[in-house]
Write a protein that holds these residues in place. Structure first.
Motif, PDB file in Angstrom:
ATOM      1  N   VAL A   1       0.846  -1.201   0.000  1.00 44.08           N
ATOM      2  CA  VAL A   1       0.000   0.000   0.000  1.00 44.08           C
ATOM      3  C   VAL A   1       0.879   1.248   0.000  1.00 44.08           C
TER       4      VAL A   1
ATOM      5  N   PRO B   1       2.712   2.230  -3.821  1.00 43.53           N
ATOM      6  CA  PRO B   1       2.048   3.058  -4.852  1.00 43.53           C
ATOM      7  C   PRO B   1       1.753   4.475  -4.388  1.00 43.53           C
ATOM      8  N   LEU B   2       1.490   4.630  -3.080  1.00 44.42           N
ATOM      9  CA  LEU B   2       1.170   5.981  -2.594  1.00 44.42           C
ATOM     10  C   LEU B   2       2.377   6.904  -2.699  1.00 44.42           C
TER      11      LEU B   2
ATOM     12  N   THR C   1       3.401   7.651  -6.269  1.00 49.63           N
ATOM     13  CA  THR C   1       2.606   8.709  -6.889  1.00 49.63           C
ATOM     14  C   THR C   1       3.296  10.065  -6.785  1.00 49.63           C
TER      15      THR C   1
END
Lengths: 198, 193
Positions: free
Chosen positions: B66, B69-70, B73
């Motif tokens: 999790v 990808p955060l 970004t």
């Protein structure tokens, strides 16, 4: 043998693509139906709302599954100028980010505010559809909007049903794939918003 | 024979309906999806994140995939905005090397520290993908494609990491970590040279 080749001959025969055109107006409905599926921002938002509904209590699920398509339908009827399309799409992306963040954070956020968040998020697709109608004035609003509401409902259900079933079977362990998927949605929505700003 | 002819007929039938092909959505998505898969250094690092998360157990098994990808970004946004990120390729190679070593050593560290390690490398990967976005056929679907591919590589890593529950599996994963580290070292040497 020649009879068995008949399906082959039928398939090879060139036919014009007039599929599904049972009525000349069907295209307006179909345009609305597909809008939720071909707009990446709406896909991200609606999948996030589906995750949220499956992750939380029955009240949130009810508000999302029934309230979101209806509110999106009603807000589409607002007199939105075509020039607001970009703004409405940004609103959809911001809503997608907030909804996905709520799923990632899961139980650290109170359930009380989630129906409000879901309903506010429904305004975005509604405004996008309203602005789209203002821009494409050849569309028949009642057909386009009923298709759009149905598309929103389908996309929500496509995400909600399997995850709600997983939650019933696995309990809170089903939160893990939901949170992982939501992190992808959050990442995607942030990048799309950055592209809009850039 | 009939099956073959039917398949042939389906393939040769004219496809006139190109509805909903809105400004190269499909091409953008496919090129974005393939972007992490075509770079072996990306693949090695992503799979290593998943394996390491599985080795660390819950909650790291899902917190790391999790986190990645955060944070990725943010790197992606920097890339989209055209902000320079010196040494990004070195960082990517280093990610495969460091994560490979961590998997090979089956190194257990505190979750926040693991998140920081993964987060730093996620910035490098994100910037590399993000810098490609503006030139894509459809930037929006390109972005979604690479996020999805990255997530699926993590999932593949987690699936492999579930072997950690078996004695032979532990050995296999540690050997795999070694291979990933060697791959990372190779890419690092290419960058440093």
């Amino acid at each position: 043998m020649p009879w068995r080749l008949l399906p082959v001959a039928l398939l090879v025969a060139a036919g014009e693509a007039r599929a599904h055109a049972f009525s000349p107006d069907a295209g307006h409905f179909y345009n609305g139906l597909m809008h939720a599926f071909i707009d990446p921002a709406q896909v991200l938002l609606l999948l996030g709302l589906g995750l949220l509904a499956a992750q939380r209590d029955l009240r949130t699920a009810r508000v999302v599954v029934i309230g979101v398509p209806l509110l999106a339908l009603f807000s589409s009827a607002l007199p939105v100028p075509a020039s607001w399309l970009g703004l409405a799409e940004s609103l959809v992306l911001i809503s997608a980010m907030l909804v996905a963040a709520a799923v990632v954070l899961a139980r650290t956020i109170s359930t009380q505010w989630l129906p409000v968040l879901a309903l506010l998020a429904a305004l975005g697709p509604g405004l996008v559809n309203g602005a789209e109608l203002a821009r494409e004035d050849w569309l028949i609003p009642r057909l386009y909007l009923s298709g759009a509401a149905l598309g929103i409902f389908f996309l929500l259900m496509a995400c909600f049903v399997p995850l709600a079933q997983a939650r019933l079977a696995l309990g809170e362990a089903a939160d893990i794939p939901s949170r992982v998927l939501a992190s992808w949605l959050l990442a995607g929505a942030t990048l799309l918003l950055a592209l809009r700003v850039a | 024979m009939l099956r073959f002819l039917l398949s042939l007929a389906l393939l040769s039938s004219p496809l006139l309906a190109q509805a909903h092909e809105v400004t190269d959505m499909g091409r953008g998505f496919v090129s974005g999806f393939m972007h992490p898969l075509f770079g072996l250094d990306h693949v090695l690092a992503m799979v290593a994140v998943g394996i390491w998360g599985a080795q660390l157990g819950r909650p790291a098994i899902w917190v790391l995939p999790v986190t990645f990808p955060l944070i990725m970004t943010f790197g992606g946004v920097l890339g989209v905005l055209g902000m320079p990120f010196p040494g990004v390729e070195v960082g990517i190679a280093l990610s495969a090397l460091v994560l490979g070593v961590l998997v090979a050593m089956r190194r257990r560290i505190a979750l926040p520290a693991a998140m920081v390690v993964v987060g730093i490398f996620a910035l490098c990967h994100g910037h590399a993908h993000g810098a490609e976005i503006p030139d894509a056929a459809n930037p929006a679907t390109f972005a979604l494609g690479f996020v999805l591919a990255t997530g699926l590589l993590h999932t593949a890593g987690i699936s492999l990491g579930l072997l950690d529950g078996f004695r032979r599996g532990i050995q296999l994963l540690r050997a795999g970590g070694g291979v990933i580290a060697v791959g990372g070292l190779y890419y690092l040497m290419l960058q440093v040279r």
